[in-house]
Scaffold this motif. Structure first.
Motif, PDB file in Angstrom:
ATOM      1  N   LYS A 324       0.809  -1.223   0.000  1.00  0.00           N
ATOM      2  CA  LYS A 324       0.000   0.000   0.000  1.00  0.00           C
ATOM      3  C   LYS A 324       0.844   1.277   0.000  1.00  0.00           C
ATOM      4  N   GLU A 325       2.158   1.133  -0.131  1.00  0.00           N
ATOM      5  CA  GLU A 325       3.037   2.313  -0.071  1.00  0.00           C
ATOM      6  C   GLU A 325       2.650   3.379  -1.089  1.00  0.00           C
ATOM      7  N   MET A 326       2.460   2.968  -2.343  1.00  0.00           N
ATOM      8  CA  MET A 326       2.133   3.946  -3.381  1.00  0.00           C
ATOM      9  C   MET A 326       0.782   4.612  -3.118  1.00  0.00           C
ATOM     10  N   GLU A 327      -0.178   3.825  -2.665  1.00  0.00           N
ATOM     11  CA  GLU A 327      -1.497   4.381  -2.345  1.00  0.00           C
ATOM     12  C   GLU A 327      -1.398   5.430  -1.238  1.00  0.00           C
ATOM     13  N   GLU A 328      -0.603   5.140  -0.209  1.00  0.00           N
ATOM     14  CA  GLU A 328      -0.421   6.087   0.894  1.00  0.00           C
ATOM     15  C   GLU A 328       0.345   7.332   0.421  1.00  0.00           C
ATOM     16  N   TYR A 329       1.317   7.122  -0.445  1.00  0.00           N
ATOM     17  CA  TYR A 329       2.070   8.245  -1.020  1.00  0.00           C
ATOM     18  C   TYR A 329       1.131   9.185  -1.773  1.00  0.00           C
ATOM     19  N   GLN A 330       0.220   8.608  -2.557  1.00  0.00           N
ATOM     20  CA  GLN A 330      -0.738   9.419  -3.308  1.00  0.00           C
ATOM     21  C   GLN A 330      -1.614  10.242  -2.366  1.00  0.00           C
ATOM     22  N   LYS A 331      -2.000   9.657  -1.241  1.00  0.00           N
ATOM     23  CA  LYS A 331      -2.824  10.388  -0.263  1.00  0.00           C
ATOM     24  C   LYS A 331      -2.078  11.608   0.275  1.00  0.00           C
ATOM     25  N   VAL A 332      -0.809  11.424   0.633  1.00  0.00           N
ATOM     26  CA  VAL A 332      -0.023  12.542   1.156  1.00  0.00           C
ATOM     27  C   VAL A 332       0.174  13.593   0.070  1.00  0.00           C
ATOM     28  N   LEU A 333       0.472  13.129  -1.142  1.00  0.00           N
ATOM     29  CA  LEU A 333       0.690  14.062  -2.253  1.00  0.00           C
ATOM     30  C   LEU A 333      -0.545  14.934  -2.475  1.00  0.00           C
ATOM     31  N   MET A 334      -1.725  14.335  -2.497  1.00  0.00           N
ATOM     32  CA  MET A 334      -2.945  15.107  -2.727  1.00  0.00           C
ATOM     33  C   MET A 334      -3.210  16.070  -1.579  1.00  0.00           C
ATOM     34  N   ARG A 335      -2.828  15.700  -0.358  1.00  0.00           N
ATOM     35  CA  ARG A 335      -3.024  16.606   0.781  1.00  0.00           C
ATOM     36  C   ARG A 335      -2.122  17.828   0.682  1.00  0.00           C
ATOM     37  N   LEU A 336      -0.988  17.679   0.008  1.00  0.00           N
ATOM     38  CA  LEU A 336      -0.047  18.797  -0.125  1.00  0.00           C
ATOM     39  C   LEU A 336      -0.459  19.784  -1.214  1.00  0.00           C
ATOM     40  N   LEU A 337      -1.451  19.418  -2.020  1.00  0.00           N
ATOM     41  CA  LEU A 337      -1.920  20.326  -3.061  1.00  0.00           C
ATOM     42  C   LEU A 337      -2.942  21.286  -2.471  1.00  0.00           C
ATOM     43  N   VAL A 338      -2.722  22.570  -2.688  1.00  0.00           N
ATOM     44  CA  VAL A 338      -3.625  23.606  -2.188  1.00  0.00           C
ATOM     45  C   VAL A 338      -4.052  24.465  -3.376  1.00  0.00           C
ATOM     46  N   PRO A 339      -5.148  25.228  -3.258  1.00  0.00           N
ATOM     47  CA  PRO A 339      -5.585  26.050  -4.391  1.00  0.00           C
ATOM     48  C   PRO A 339      -4.455  26.923  -4.936  1.00  0.00           C
TER      49      PRO A 339
END
Length: 552
Positions: A324-339
Motif C-alpha cells: 500500500k506504499e504507493m497508495e499512501e504516497y498518493q494520499k499525502v501528495l494530494m493533501r499537499l496540493l492547495v488552491p
C-alpha cells in the motif's frame, strides 16, 4: 519524578518529615526530582493542594548525553539576537533533542534562564560538541576556517549568558492571566526590552512544568485569552518550541500509518485536525482554533516542517502492508496540493521526490530521474506538474537534474486549452486559480530565464484563449444589467487574483477602462440611487474597489 512525570511516592502527616524525605530522595543521583504537596480537606468536602517544595535535577547513572545528529547546516546567526529566531531554535531542538526531552525544556526557556544555560554548559560537553558540529557544517564549501566560526558562536553565547545573568537579578512580577499585562508590567526596566523580560517571566513559570502537555496547556490558555497580537506572537515562539518536541503522539492520538500521521500534522497546521482523536482533546481544540485563525505562524511552520521531515524519512508510509506504499504516497501528495499551489513549495517538492525515489529499483542519478518523472505522473494535472517542477528547481535536485526538469516541463506545451492543463471537474474559478498558480510558480522558479518566460507565456496564452472561448468577460459585462453591477463585477474579477499579470488579465482590464471612459460614467453609475448620501457612498466604495484592483 519518574520519566518526566510526577507520581505520589509516600505520604507524611508533618511538613518537616515530608521535606526530609524529599531531600533523601534527591540525595540519590538517579532521582529526577522531588516535590512536597500539602493537601487539605475543605468544608464542602473538596480537596485542595499546594506545592510547598520542589526541586528537579539531572538523573545520573544513565551515561553521558550526546548531541543528536544534524545533517544540514542551520542558517548562520550573525548577532546574538539571531539565536532567538525560529530557524535557530528549531536547530537547537534537533541537536539537543535527547537533553531537552530528558529535562523537558524548550530552547526559549533555555535562552531566557541563567540557571538552565549554566546547567547545559556544564553537561557532558554538550554545548562545545554542538558548536563544533554547527560551525563545521556552516563553513563547508566556504573559505572561513571552522575555528573562526566556532569563536563567533561562543562570543554570541557569552553575550546571551550575560544578558540572562542581568535579568536573573531583577525582581520581576509573576505571570498573570494575560501576557500583554506582563509586557506592560516589565516595561520600566532599564537596558532590557519588555519583550525579553516578559519571556524571562514566562520561562520562569514554564520551567517548573515538567510535561510537554502541561506547558502547551498553559501557553494555549494564555494565547486564547490574549487580545494583543504582539503578545500572541511572543507566545507562539514557545508553542512552536513545544510542538517541535515529542508531543505529537499525545496531541494527534493513534494514527493508522505514517501517511495518516503526516496528514494529521498538516491538518493541525491548518487548524482542521479532528480533536476527538486526540489524547488531550481540550488542549488540541484550543490549539486548533489558534492555528485556524492564523495567530500562530511559527507553530504552523514547525508542524509543516515536521510533517515533511517524516515524508523524507526512510520509514515506510504503511508498515503493515508494504503493497500500500504507493497508495499512501498518493494520499499525502494530494493533501499537499492547495488552491493555486503546493503547500510549503520547494520543501514539499524535495520531500515528495526523496520519497518517490524509494519506489524505483535503481539508485543514484537514474533513480532520482525516475522519481521526478513518477512524481509528475502522480500529480492530477499538468498545472500541478509545472508547480512541482518549478519548486523543485529551487532545490539541490536542480544541480544535477535541470535537464530532467526541463524535459518534463515540455509536456506543458502540448496543452492548447485549459482543460488540458487542469482537471475538467473544476469550476471556472478553480480552473483559473490552478492555472494561474502554475504561471506564478514558473515566473518565481529558479529555472533559466528563457525557459521560465517561455512556460509562463504559453500558460498565459491558454488562459487568454479560455477567457475568449468561454466569453468570461461578456458574461460579467452583460448589457442588460445596470452599469454599476457590470463595473463592480469586472473590477472584482480583475482584482481577485484568478488571473496573472499577462494577456488574459490585460483583456479584462481593457474592458474596465472602456467602461470608465464612457461619458458621464460617475453619474450613470449611481443614477438609480435617489438618496444623495447613498450615491456618494456608492461612488466612494467603487473608487476604493478600483484602487484595490490596481486601477489607481
Amino acid at each position: 519524578m519518574k520519566q518526566g512525570r510526577w507520581v505520589t511516592e509516600s505520604a507524611r502527616d508533618k511538613e518537616a518529615e515530608a521535606r526530609q524525605l524529599a531531600e533523601k530522595f534527591l540525595s540519590n543521583k538517579a532521582c529526577e526530582g522531588a516535590r512536597v504537596v500539602r493537601n487539605w480537606l475543605n468544608r464542602d468536602g473538596s480537596m485542595s493542594e499546594n506545592v510547598i517544595f520542589e526541586k528537579v535535577q539531572d538523573a545520573r547513572g544513565e551515561g553521558p548525553i550526546r548531541i543528536d545528529p544534524i545533517g544540514k547546516a542551520p542558517p548562520r546567526c550573525e548577532k546574538p539576537r539571531d539565536f532567538f529566531g525560529l530557524e535557530s531554535r528549531m536547530a537547537m531542538n534537533r541537536v539537543f533533542r535527547t537533553y531537552f526531552e530528558k529535562v523537558v525544556l524548550t530552547p526559549t526557556e533555555l535562552l531566557h534562564n541563567r540557571k538552565e544555560m549554566q546547567r547545559i554548559m556544564d553537561k557532558d560537553a554538550l554545548v562545545p560538541s554542538a558548536v563544533d558540529k554547527v560551525a563545521t557544517l556552516q563553513v563547508k564549501d566556504t573559505e572561513m576556517p571552522a575555528k573562526q566560526r566556532r569563536e563567533e558562536i561562543f562570543a554570541a553565547l557569552d553575550q546571551i549568558q550575560a544578558q540572562a545573568r542581568r535579568a536573573d537579578g531583577f525582581q520581576l512580577p509573576k505571570l498573570g492571566e494575560r501576557f500583554s499585562d506582563t509586557l506592560a508590567d516589565v516595561a520600566g526596566y532599564r537596558d532590557e526590552t519588555p519583550e525579553y523580560l516578559a519571556m524571562v517571566v514566562l520561562s520562569r513559570e514554564l520551567i517548573g512544568t515538567r510535561s510537554w502537555l502541561g506547558k502547551l496547556e498553559r501557553l494555549c490558555k494564555l494565547a486564547a485569552n490574549e487580545p494583543n497580537p504582539q503578545a500572541v506572537l511572543l507566545l507562539d515562539t514557545v508553542i512552536a518550541d513545544v510542538l517541535g518536541a515529542n508531543v505529537a503522539q499525545e496531541i494527534m492520538g493513534w494514527q493508522r500509518s505514517l501517511a495518516d500521521a503526516i496528514i494529521a500534522m498538516l491538518d493541525l497546521a491548518d487548524g482542521k485536525f479532528d480533536a476527538a482523536k486526540s489524547e488531550a482533546k481540550d488542549i488540541t481544540e484550543q490549539l486548533n482554533a489558534l492555528l485556524a485563525a492564523g495567530r500562530l505562524p511559527g507553530s504552523q511552520y514547525v508542524l509543516i516542517d515536521r510533517a515533511l521531515k517524516q515524508l523524507r524519512s526512510p520509514q515506510p508510509l504503511y508498515t503493515n502492508e508494504p503493497g500500500k506504499e504507493m497508495e499512501e504516497y498518493q494520499k499525502v501528495l494530494m493533501r499537499l496540493l492547495v488552491p493555486g499551489g503546493i503547500l510549503a513549495g520547494e520543501k514539499a517538492a524535495e520531500a515528495l521526490t526523496v520519497r518517490g525515489a524509494r519506489f524505483v529499483e535503481q539508485g543514484g542519478a537514474t533513480g532520482r530521474r525516475m522519481a521526478i518523472t513518477n512524481t509528475v505522473q502522480a500529480l492530477p494535472d499538468r498545472a500541478h506538474g509545472v508547480m512541482y517542477l518549478a519548486e523543485l528547481s529551487k532545490t539541490d535536485f536542480a544541480k544535477d537534474h535541470l535537464d530532467d526538469i526541463r524535459e518534463q516541463l515540455d509536456t506543458v506545451f502540448g496543452a492548447r486549452v485549459i482543460g488540458e492543463l487542469c482537471r475538467r471537474s473544476l469550476s471556472p474559478k478553480e480552473r483559473m486559480v490552478s492555472v494561474t498558480g502554475a504561471f506564478k510558480a514558473a515566473k518565481n522558479s529558479a529555472l533559466p530565464d528563457e525557459l521560465k518566460e517561455k512556460v509562463a507565456a504559453h500558460i498565459d496564452g491558454v488562459l487568454e484563449r479560455y477567457i475568449i472561448d468561454e466569453k468570461i468577460i461578456e458574461k460579467l459585462d452583460h448589457p442588460e444589467t445596470h452599469l454599476r453591477d457590470r463595473a463592480v463585477r469586472l473590477v472584482k474579477f480583475c482584482g481577485a487574483g484568478v488571473l496573472p499579470e499577462g494577456k488574459a488579465l490585460a483583456r479584462a482590464r481593457k474592458r474596465v477602462v472602456e467602461l470608465l471612459r464612457q461619458p458621464n460614467f460617475d453619474a450613470t453609475l449611481v443614477d438609480d440611487i435617489p438618496d444623495p448620501a447613498r450615491k456618494a457612498k456608492a461612488l466612494r466604495d467603487f473608487h476604493q474597489l478600483l484602487v484595490k484592483a490596481g486601477f489607481a
